[in-house]
Motif scaffolding. Structure first.
Motif, PDB file in Angstrom:
ATOM      1  N   SER A   1     -63.325 -53.108  -3.047  1.00 14.41           N
ATOM      2  CA  SER A   1     -62.515 -53.000  -1.512  1.00 14.41           C
ATOM      3  C   SER A   1     -60.955 -53.336  -1.980  1.00 14.41           C
ATOM      4  O   SER A   1     -60.718 -54.192  -2.924  1.00 14.41           O
ATOM      5  CB  SER A   1     -63.247 -53.758  -0.516  1.00 14.41           C
ATOM      6  N   GLU A   2     -60.055 -52.702  -1.318  1.00 18.13           N
ATOM      7  CA  GLU A   2     -58.741 -53.277  -1.369  1.00 18.13           C
ATOM      8  C   GLU A   2     -58.773 -54.783  -0.902  1.00 18.13           C
ATOM      9  O   GLU A   2     -59.313 -55.163   0.131  1.00 18.13           O
ATOM     10  CB  GLU A   2     -57.895 -52.622  -0.156  1.00 18.13           C
ATOM     11  N   GLY A   3     -57.663 -55.645  -1.560  1.00 19.89           N
ATOM     12  CA  GLY A   3     -57.698 -56.906  -1.215  1.00 19.89           C
ATOM     13  C   GLY A   3     -56.997 -57.505  -2.347  1.00 19.89           C
ATOM     14  O   GLY A   3     -56.584 -57.226  -3.142  1.00 19.89           O
ATOM     15  N   VAL A   4     -56.869 -58.960  -2.010  1.00 20.04           N
ATOM     16  CA  VAL A   4     -56.273 -60.035  -2.649  1.00 20.04           C
ATOM     17  C   VAL A   4     -57.362 -60.875  -3.531  1.00 20.04           C
ATOM     18  O   VAL A   4     -58.047 -61.206  -2.865  1.00 20.04           O
ATOM     19  CB  VAL A   4     -55.220 -60.791  -2.013  1.00 20.04           C
TER      20      VAL A   4
ATOM     21  N   HIS B   1     -52.928 -58.192  -5.849  1.00 20.65           N
ATOM     22  CA  HIS B   1     -53.104 -57.033  -4.750  1.00 20.65           C
ATOM     23  C   HIS B   1     -53.897 -55.854  -5.233  1.00 20.65           C
ATOM     24  O   HIS B   1     -53.110 -55.225  -5.897  1.00 20.65           O
ATOM     25  CB  HIS B   1     -52.440 -56.654  -3.762  1.00 20.65           C
ATOM     26  N   TRP B   2     -55.307 -55.842  -4.910  1.00 12.32           N
ATOM     27  CA  TRP B   2     -55.998 -54.517  -5.490  1.00 12.32           C
ATOM     28  C   TRP B   2     -55.891 -53.492  -4.313  1.00 12.32           C
ATOM     29  O   TRP B   2     -56.079 -53.760  -3.363  1.00 12.32           O
ATOM     30  CB  TRP B   2     -57.371 -54.886  -5.892  1.00 12.32           C
ATOM     31  N   PRO B   3     -55.463 -52.275  -4.715  1.00  7.58           N
ATOM     32  CA  PRO B   3     -55.422 -51.215  -3.719  1.00  7.58           C
ATOM     33  C   PRO B   3     -56.583 -50.725  -3.282  1.00  7.58           C
ATOM     34  O   PRO B   3     -56.651 -49.838  -2.662  1.00  7.58           O
ATOM     35  CB  PRO B   3     -54.508 -50.331  -4.214  1.00  7.58           C
ATOM     36  N   GLY B   4     -57.978 -51.100  -3.966  1.00  5.96           N
ATOM     37  CA  GLY B   4     -59.109 -50.458  -3.801  1.00  5.96           C
ATOM     38  C   GLY B   4     -59.306 -49.499  -4.725  1.00  5.96           C
ATOM     39  O   GLY B   4     -58.375 -48.814  -5.176  1.00  5.96           O
ATOM     40  N   GLY B   5     -60.522 -49.023  -5.014  1.00  2.00           N
ATOM     41  CA  GLY B   5     -60.937 -48.319  -5.970  1.00  2.00           C
ATOM     42  C   GLY B   5     -61.969 -48.689  -7.057  1.00  2.00           C
ATOM     43  O   GLY B   5     -62.084 -49.463  -7.345  1.00  2.00           O
TER      44      GLY B   5
ATOM     45  N   LEU C   1     -63.561 -59.332  -4.744  1.00  2.07           N
ATOM     46  CA  LEU C   1     -63.273 -57.865  -4.110  1.00  2.07           C
ATOM     47  C   LEU C   1     -64.863 -57.174  -3.665  1.00  2.07           C
ATOM     48  O   LEU C   1     -64.688 -55.994  -3.264  1.00  2.07           O
ATOM     49  CB  LEU C   1     -62.393 -57.046  -4.938  1.00  2.07           C
ATOM     50  N   GLY C   2     -65.796 -57.756  -3.823  1.00  4.70           N
ATOM     51  CA  GLY C   2     -67.101 -57.396  -3.323  1.00  4.70           C
ATOM     52  C   GLY C   2     -67.851 -56.247  -4.114  1.00  4.70           C
ATOM     53  O   GLY C   2     -68.726 -55.497  -3.691  1.00  4.70           O
ATOM     54  N   GLY C   3     -67.496 -56.288  -5.632  1.00  8.10           N
ATOM     55  CA  GLY C   3     -68.193 -55.511  -6.320  1.00  8.10           C
ATOM     56  C   GLY C   3     -69.707 -55.623  -6.809  1.00  8.10           C
ATOM     57  O   GLY C   3     -70.450 -54.776  -7.328  1.00  8.10           O
TER      58      GLY C   3
END
Length: 139
Positions: A99-102, A87-91, A134-136
């Motif tokens: 974005s925040e996400g798994v 789980h990435w908290p975002g940042g 995560l949309g990077g």
């Protein structure tokens, strides 16, 4: 130490990376002169940098888990590889605003043990898979 004992030491350190386990055990699991090749350049070296990473990653709130894991041990080396979900908290991550996400990515962790404690650690991660999920890179 035998191969089973070496694997058990790595398993206990892995629990810290998964958000479980007792962080105060880090000194017992690792040699005082630990070389953690996986730490970011701005982190202090050794156990202190590893402790800071594990603390800042907040695995208790942002856990990781193995989706599939294989552990191989030979002499003083233990390698764990497979697929991890996190789980990435975002940042920011490697210059990308994520974005925040798994996400799920393939990883391999290698450890060299000395007298039953981890003396070196390496990590090979598919960071591009994480960035894409995560949309990077503006899907």
């Amino acid at each position: 130490m035998n191969l089973s004992e070496n694997k058990a030491v790595v398993q206990e350190l892995d629990e810290l990376g998964n958000g479980t386990g007792d962080l105060s055990r880090l000194d017992a699991l690792c040699t005082p002169d630990l070389v953690n090749h996986a730490l970011a350049p701005h982190m202090p070296p050794g156990i202190e940098g590893t402790r800071q990473f594990l603390t800042s990653a907040r695995r208790d709130r942002h856990p990781g888990r193995w989706v599939e894991s294989f552990v191989v041990a030979e002499e003083d080396l233990v390698v764990q590889f497979g697929s991890r979900e996190l789980h990435w908290p975002g940042g920011s991550f490697r210059g990308f605003d994520l974005s925040e996400g798994v996400c799920t990515r393939d990883v391999a962790f290698a450890y060299r043990l000395r007298e039953g404690r981890i003396a070196e650690r390496w990590a090979i991660r598919d960071d591009l898979a994480m960035i894409l999920q995560l949309g990077g890179l503006g899907q």
